[in-house]
Write a protein that holds these residues in place. Sequence first.
Motif, PDB file in Angstrom:
ATOM      1  N   THR A   1       6.286   4.816  -9.392  1.00 37.34           N
ATOM      2  CA  THR A   1       6.352   4.271  -8.035  1.00 37.34           C
ATOM      3  C   THR A   1       5.840   2.840  -8.028  1.00 37.34           C
ATOM      4  OG1 THR A   1       4.167   5.141  -7.504  1.00 37.34           O
ATOM      5  CG2 THR A   1       6.041   6.515  -6.924  1.00 37.34           C
TER       6      THR A   1
ATOM      7  N   GLN B   1       5.223   1.461  -2.595  1.00 40.25           N
ATOM      8  CA  GLN B   1       5.424   2.884  -2.312  1.00 40.25           C
ATOM      9  C   GLN B   1       4.107   3.668  -2.343  1.00 40.25           C
ATOM     10  OE1 GLN B   1       8.233   3.512  -5.498  1.00 40.25           O
ATOM     11  NE2 GLN B   1       9.818   4.101  -4.026  1.00 40.25           N
ATOM     12  N   THR B   2       3.156   3.271  -3.176  1.00 39.25           N
ATOM     13  CA  THR B   2       1.911   4.032  -3.305  1.00 39.25           C
ATOM     14  C   THR B   2       1.100   4.034  -2.025  1.00 39.25           C
ATOM     15  OG1 THR B   2       0.770   2.126  -4.263  1.00 39.25           O
ATOM     16  CG2 THR B   2       1.706   3.742  -5.797  1.00 39.25           C
TER      17      THR B   2
ATOM     18  N   LYS C   1       2.266   4.572   0.809  1.00 40.71           N
ATOM     19  CA  LYS C   1       2.876   5.566   1.684  1.00 40.71           C
ATOM     20  C   LYS C   1       2.845   6.976   1.083  1.00 40.71           C
ATOM     21  CE  LYS C   1       6.172   2.133   3.270  1.00 40.71           C
ATOM     22  NZ  LYS C   1       7.565   1.745   3.292  1.00 40.71           N
ATOM     23  N   THR C   2       2.554   7.088  -0.196  1.00 39.95           N
ATOM     24  CA  THR C   2       2.703   8.357  -0.889  1.00 39.95           C
ATOM     25  C   THR C   2       1.408   8.753  -1.591  1.00 39.95           C
ATOM     26  OG1 THR C   2       4.984   7.747  -1.349  1.00 39.95           O
ATOM     27  CG2 THR C   2       4.085   9.569  -2.615  1.00 39.95           C
TER      28      THR C   2
ATOM     29  N   GLN D   1      -0.004  11.146  -4.539  1.00 34.42           N
ATOM     30  CA  GLN D   1       0.440  11.900  -5.701  1.00 34.42           C
ATOM     31  C   GLN D   1      -0.781  12.565  -6.319  1.00 34.42           C
ATOM     32  OE1 GLN D   1       2.436   9.055  -8.169  1.00 34.42           O
ATOM     33  NE2 GLN D   1       3.857   8.501  -6.562  1.00 34.42           N
TER      34      GLN D   1
END
Length: 98
Positions: free
Chosen positions: A63, A67-68, A70-71, A73
């Motif tokens: 990613t 993006q990180t 928003k996400t 993991q």
Amino acid sequence: MLIEQIHPELSSGEIDLVPSLKLEFWPSDMQWFLNRLKRNRPLLFEKIESLHMHIVSKWSGKTTNKQTRKTLQFRYSYSLIEIKLAEQRSFIEQILNR
């Protein structure tokens, strides 16, 4: 009060403190590991099966930085299992693993 004052061993730099979520169950994708352990090392399996696992946040290289944000993991943490396995080593295995 600093955490190093409560736990002086943390000041050695050999321990990482990582926020985690405790799982009170074994995830279904870990069943292959448990089944293999139960079949090949039943006494060790008895000591491992009662343990719990944690999940810890982890950034994936797949990613982008954008993006990180928003996400979230996660990955499994096997720390408790590793500690239990290390405790089961024979004296000779402990020497060899140093």
